[in-house]
Design a protein around this motif. Structure first.
Motif, short mmCIF file in Angstrom:
data_model
loop_
_atom_site.label_atom_id
_atom_site.label_comp_id
_atom_site.label_asym_id
_atom_site.label_seq_id
_atom_site.Cartn_x
_atom_site.Cartn_y
_atom_site.Cartn_z
N ALA A 238 0.84 -1.20 0.00
CA ALA A 238 0.00 0.00 0.00
C ALA A 238 0.88 1.26 0.00
CB ALA A 238 -0.91 -0.01 1.22
N PRO A 239 0.28 2.41 -0.37
CA PRO A 239 1.05 3.67 -0.29
C PRO A 239 1.56 3.91 1.13
CG PRO A 239 -0.96 3.98 -1.54
CD PRO A 239 -1.05 2.61 -0.95
N ALA A 240 2.65 4.64 1.22
CA ALA A 240 3.31 4.86 2.51
C ALA A 240 2.35 5.52 3.49
CB ALA A 240 4.55 5.73 2.33
N GLY A 241 2.19 4.87 4.65
CA GLY A 241 1.35 5.39 5.71
C GLY A 241 -0.13 5.16 5.52
N ALA A 242 -0.55 4.51 4.43
CA ALA A 242 -1.97 4.30 4.19
C ALA A 242 -2.53 3.21 5.09
CB ALA A 242 -2.23 3.95 2.74
N LEU A 243 -1.78 2.16 5.31
CA LEU A 243 -2.23 1.06 6.15
C LEU A 243 -1.21 0.82 7.25
CD1 LEU A 243 -3.44 -1.53 3.45
CD2 LEU A 243 -4.82 0.10 4.76
N ALA A 244 -1.74 0.67 8.47
CA ALA A 244 -0.86 0.42 9.61
C ALA A 244 -0.47 -1.05 9.61
CB ALA A 244 -1.58 0.78 10.91
N HIS A 245 0.72 -1.31 10.14
CA HIS A 245 1.18 -2.69 10.23
C HIS A 245 0.32 -3.45 11.23
CE1 HIS A 245 4.75 -2.22 7.71
NE2 HIS A 245 4.91 -1.02 8.28
N PRO A 246 -0.01 -4.68 10.95
CA PRO A 246 -0.86 -5.45 11.86
C PRO A 246 -0.13 -5.73 13.18
CG PRO A 246 0.01 -6.87 10.14
CD PRO A 246 0.38 -5.46 9.77
N PRO A 247 -0.88 -5.82 14.27
CA PRO A 247 -0.25 -6.08 15.57
C PRO A 247 0.25 -7.52 15.65
CG PRO A 247 -2.63 -6.08 15.79
CD PRO A 247 -2.33 -5.68 14.38
N GLN A 248 1.02 -7.78 16.67
CA GLN A 248 1.54 -9.12 16.88
C GLN A 248 0.48 -9.97 17.59
OE1 GLN A 248 4.45 -10.12 15.69
NE2 GLN A 248 4.89 -8.08 14.84
N ALA A 249 0.67 -11.28 17.49
CA ALA A 249 -0.22 -12.20 18.19
C ALA A 249 0.08 -12.11 19.68
CB ALA A 249 0.00 -13.61 17.66
N PRO A 250 -0.90 -12.27 20.59
CA PRO A 250 -2.27 -12.72 20.28
C PRO A 250 -3.25 -11.59 20.00
CG PRO A 250 -1.93 -12.76 22.63
CD PRO A 250 -0.63 -12.30 22.05
N GLU A 251 -2.77 -10.29 20.05
CA GLU A 251 -3.69 -9.19 19.79
C GLU A 251 -4.23 -9.22 18.36
OE1 GLU A 251 -0.78 -8.96 21.12
OE2 GLU A 251 -1.11 -8.23 23.18
N ALA A 252 -3.51 -9.80 17.42
CA ALA A 252 -3.94 -9.79 16.03
C ALA A 252 -5.19 -10.62 15.82
CB ALA A 252 -2.82 -10.32 15.13
N GLY A 253 -5.48 -11.56 16.68
CA GLY A 253 -6.66 -12.39 16.51
C GLY A 253 -7.92 -11.81 17.10
N ARG A 254 -7.84 -10.64 17.70
CA ARG A 254 -9.02 -10.04 18.29
C ARG A 254 -9.84 -9.29 17.23
NH1 ARG A 254 -6.42 -7.47 23.87
NH2 ARG A 254 -5.77 -9.49 24.78
N VAL A 255 -11.12 -9.09 17.56
CA VAL A 255 -12.02 -8.41 16.63
C VAL A 255 -11.61 -6.96 16.44
CG1 VAL A 255 -14.43 -7.80 16.19
CG2 VAL A 255 -13.88 -9.97 17.32
N GLU A 256 -11.06 -6.32 17.47
CA GLU A 256 -10.66 -4.93 17.35
C GLU A 256 -9.59 -4.75 16.29
OE1 GLU A 256 -10.82 -6.63 20.07
OE2 GLU A 256 -12.42 -5.69 21.28
N ALA A 257 -8.64 -5.68 16.21
CA ALA A 257 -7.58 -5.59 15.20
C ALA A 257 -8.16 -5.77 13.80
CB ALA A 257 -6.51 -6.64 15.48
N MET A 258 -9.15 -6.64 13.64
CA MET A 258 -9.76 -6.83 12.34
C MET A 258 -10.55 -5.60 11.92
SD MET A 258 -11.12 -10.75 12.75
CE MET A 258 -10.05 -12.04 13.39
#
Length: 652
Positions: free
Chosen positions: A80-100
C-alpha cells in the motif's frame, strides 16, 4: 498464450472493476487446476485495474509460509502507499475483533480516494489469521469501492474450513472457473502447425497451458526437460500428499484405482480419490494412469532406486492378488527385478508368449532374459535359453547364437531334457545349422529305436510333434527311415523294385468318403518309388504292367469300375482286365487304408481333386498332398501328360 480463449472470463472481471469504480464492492474467486493459468489471469486483472486508476494491493500464499501468522496481511500493507495502512499487531492481539475492525477501517479510508483492488494468489495457502482479516473486510465493505480478487486451486482446502462457506453467503460473491484448453483451441493457437502435430501436442499436454508451453520450449516440440519440470511442478502444487500418490499411480498404470492406490500408499481411499481428481483436472491423467510415458518416467525417476524396486514388487503382488493378466504382473516383476515368488517364472514365460503373439518380440525377450537369469534349475534354464534364442532370432540372429551356447553345452553333457530336443532342432535349423539340427534329431530316438512321430502306443498321451516343420530334412525323410504318417495315420510301406521315370498327374482315384481297398499281394501292378520321389509319405506310385495274375476286388484304375467284386480271374492267354491294362496300371500300398483318409489333390492342378486314371501316358505319380491341406471345390483334373510322359509313352 496462457489467456487464450479467456475472453468471457476477462469480460466478467472487467465488469467487476467497473462496478468497483462506481462504488459497488465486489468479491471474485478464480478457481482452476494447477497449470491452467489462474495466476496469469490474476496478473491480467491487476494490470487492467491499474490502468483504470485503482490502487492494487498484492499478496500471495505459499505452503512454506502457511504457518506464519499474518504473513499475507503484511504483504498487503507493505504494497500500500506509505502510511496508508498500519502494520498489523503481533499475536495474540492480532486475533481479536478490534484488530480486524481497524484493518477494515484503514482499507475503507484508502478507498475514499481511489478504488482499491486487493489481489491474493493461492488463497488456500494463506495463514488462518490473514484469511479471517480478509473475510471481516468483505463482510463490512459492501458499499465501499473495494474489490477482493482471490485465486484458489481445485481440490485444495485452506487452513480455515469455514472460509469458503462464508464467502458463498455474501451477495456480491462471484466465482469463475478456468478450464483446460480444448483441441480446437490448441489448433487455433498454433495455426502454422499441421493438425496432426497439434493433436499430438494436445494428447501430451491434455490442454494444460503450462504443459503445452513446456512442450513448445522443448526441441522439436517433444517431451524433454521442460516438460519433465512442468510435470513435477504440477505434482508439487497439487498438495503435499499428491507426489507420493502420483508415484503409486505411475507404478500401477492401468490398475490405478482409488482402492489400489490407497492400499499401495497406505492412505485412505478418500484422499486417494481426491488426489486422482486433482491430477485429472490438471490434465496429467488419461484414464486411470498418467497421460504420457514421459510424465510417468518423470515421476518414477525421482524416486530412490531401492524404494522404486520395492514399490514395483508390491505392485506385482497386488496385481497377482486382484487377478490381473500375466502381462501386467510380468511388467511389474521386470521393473522390480524380482523373481523370488514361486509363480514368478511361469508368469514370465506366459507373458512372453503373449507378447510374442501380439508382435512384441523385444518385450518377450526381456521377460525371458529375466527368467533365464533367475532360474535355479539347469535343465529349465537351458529350456528357457532355447526359447530365448528362438525369440531373439527374429530381430538379432547374433544374439540367438549366444543364447544357444548353454543349451548346446547341456546337450553335449547329457543334461538337456529330451522334450527340449525338438525346439532346439527347430532353432538350429532356423539359424542355418542343418547338420547340428539333424544330429539333435538323431538323438530323439528312444531306447527301442522308435521315432517320436511313430504311432502312439496304448496308454500314451498325444502331444506336440517335435518334428513339426522339419519334414523337409533329406536326412530325416530318406526312404530307409520311418515315414511321418501325419495326424495319427498309420505308415505305409513302399514295395521295392526298379524306379521308372514318373511325373505328377493326379488322375488316380481316391474317394474322400470311403476307404481305399488294398491291392492283392501277387498283383504285379505295384511298382517301387523313384529315387527322386518326394518325401511325402502320401504319394503313391502308378506304374505300367504287362499282365495281372489276379484281378483285385476293386481296381482303382479301371474305367467305369462299379466297385463290385470281380466274378473270376481272366482266362489264360487273354489280357488282364481293363483296370490292369499296361496303360492303366495302378499300384496302391498293401497296408490297409486309414479310416478317414485325408483329402486328395492333383499335383499338377492343386485346385482340382484327382479323377480316375484315363490317360494313355505311362508311369504317372499320384498327386497326393499333405493331409492338412483342405481341397477346394472338386472338379476334373485337366492336366495332360507332360513332355517327359509323352516321350516315355512313345518309347514304350
Amino acid at each position: 498464450m496462457v489467456l487464450f480463449r479467456r475472453a468471457e472470463e476477462l469480460s466478467l472481471a472487467h465488469a467487476q472493476i467497473e462496478g468497483c469504480a462506481e462504488g459497488n464492492a465486489g468479491l471474485l474467486l478464480i478457481e482452476a487446476a494447477v497449470g491452467c493459468g489462474k495466476s496469469e489471469f490474476l496478473e491480467t486483472v491487476a494490470g487492467h485495474a491499474r490502468s483504470r486508476g485503482c490502487v492494487v494491493l498484492r499478496g500471495m500464499g505459499t505452503a512454506a509460509e502457511k504457518g506464519d501468522p499474518l504473513g499475507v496481511l503484511r504483504q498487503l500493507t507493505a504494497d500500500a502507499p506509505a502510511g496508508a495502512l498500519a502494520h498489523p499487531p503481533q499475536a495474540p492481539e492480532a486475533g481479536r475483533v478490534e484488530a480486524m475492525q481497524a484493518f477494515a477501517l484503514s482499507v475503507r479510508e484508502l478507498s475514499a480516494a481511489a478504488p482499491v483492488v486487493i489481489c491474493v494468489d493461492d488463497l488456500h495457502h494463506a495463514d488462518e489469521l490473514s484469511t479471517r482479516h480478509l473475510l471481516h473486510l468483505a463482510r463490512g465493505s459492501r458499499q465501499a469501492r473495494i474489490l477482493l480478487v482471490f485465486t484458489e486451486s481445485l481440490h485444495e482446502r485452506g487452513a480455515d474450513p469455514l472460509l469458503r462457506t462464508e464467502l458463498l453467503r455474501l451477495p456480491h460473491f462471484l466465482r469463475l472457473r478456468l478450464e483446460r484448453l480444448r483441441p480446437e483451441a490448441v489448433r487455433a493457437m498454433l495455426p502454422d502447425r499441421a493438425e496432426t502435430e497439434t493433436d499430438r501436442l494436445y494428447q501430451a499436454s491434455g490442454g494444460n497451458p503450462l504443459l503445452l508451453r513446456a512442450l513448445l520450449q522443448d526441441p522439436s516440440a517433444r517431451p524433454g526437460d521442460a516438460y519433465t519440470q512442468a510435470v513435477l511442478t504440477c505434482l508439487h502444487r497439487c498438495g503435499a500428499v499428491t507426489p507420493e500418490l502420483a508415484e503409486a499411480i505411475a507404478a500401477l498404470g492401468a490398475l490405478a484405482s482409488p482402492a489400489h492406490i490407497a492400499r499401495l500408499s497406505g492412505t485412505t481411499e478418500t484422499a486417494a480419490a481426491r488426489a486422482a481428481a486433482a491430477l485429472d483436472a490438471a490434465g496429467l491423467l488419461d484414464g486411470p494412469g498418467l497421460r504420457h510415458p514421459a510424465a510417468r518416467a518423470a515421476v518414477l525417476d525421482r524416486m530412490d532406486p531401492a524404494a522404486r524396486s520395492e514399490l514395483h514388487r508390491r505392485c506385482a503382488l497386488l496385481a497377482r492378488a486382484c487377478g490381473a493378466p500375466d502381462t501386467e504382473v510380468a511388467r511389474q516383476l521386470l521393473a522390480a527385478r524380482h523373481t523370488a515368488e514361486d509363480w514368478a517364472l511361469p508368469v514370465l514365460r506366459s507373458a512372453a508368449d503373449q507378447y510374442l503373439a501380439d508382435g512384441a518380440p523385444d518385450r518377450a525377450a526381456a521377460l525371458l532374459r529375466l527368467a533365464h537369469e533367475a532360474c535355479p534349475d539347469d535343465a529349465r534354464r537351458a529350456d528357457i535359453g532355447i526359447r530365448l534364442a528362438a525369440v531373439a532370432a527374429r530381430t538379432d540372429p547374433a544374439a540367438a547364437e549366444r543364447h544357444l551356447l548353454e543349451p548346446l553345452a547341456a546337450l553335449a553333457e547329457g543334461r538337456l531334457e529330451p522334450r527340449a530336443f525338438g525346439p532346439l532342432a527347430r532353432v538350429l535349423a532356423a539359424q542355418g545349422r542343418i547338420d547340428e539340427s539333424a544330429a539333435v534329431l538323431e538323438r530323439m530316438a528312444g531306447p527301442d529305436g522308435r521315432r517320436p512321430a511313430a504311432p502312439l502306443r496304448p496308454g500314451e498321451v498325444p502331444g506336440d510333434d517335435p518334428l513339426d516343420g522339419l519334414s523337409a530334412f533329406p536326412q530325416w525323410a530318406a526312404p530307409d527311415r520311418t515315414a511321418l504318417p501325419g495326424r495319427g495315420a498309420p505308415s505305409r510301406a513302399v514295395p521295392p523294385g526298379p524306379s521308372p521315370t514318373r511325373r505328377p498327374c493326379g488322375r488316380c482315384p481316391r474317394s474322400r468318403r470311403r476307404p481305399r481297398p488294398p491291392t492283392p499281394p501277387n498283383c504285379s501292378c505295384a511298382a517301387p518309388p523313384s529315387p527322386k520321389a518326394p518325401s511325402n509319405p502320401w504319394y503313391r506310385p502308378c506304374a505300367p504292367s504287362s499282365t495281372c495274375t489276379e484281378r483285385p476286388a476293386r481296381c482303382p484304375g479301371a474305367r467305369g469300375s462299379s466297385g463290385r467284386p470281380a466274378s473270376a480271374a481272366p482266362p489264360a492267354g487273354r489280357p488282364s482286365s481293363p483296370g490292369c491294362s499296361p496303360r492303366r496300371g495302378c499300384a496302391w500300398a498293401t497296408s490297409p487304408a486309414p479310416r478317414k483318409p485325408p483329402k486328395e489333390r492333383c499335383a499338377r492342378s492343386p485346385s482340382a481333386v484327382a479323377a480316375p486314371c484315363s490317360a494313355a501316358s505311362p508311369a504317372p505319380w499320384c498327386g497326393r498332398t499333405r493331409p492338412w491341406a483342405a481341397p477346394r471345390r472338386p472338379r476334373p483334373c485337366s492336366a495332360g501328360p507332360s513332355p517327359t510322359g509323352r516321350a516315355a509313352a512313345s518309347t514304350a
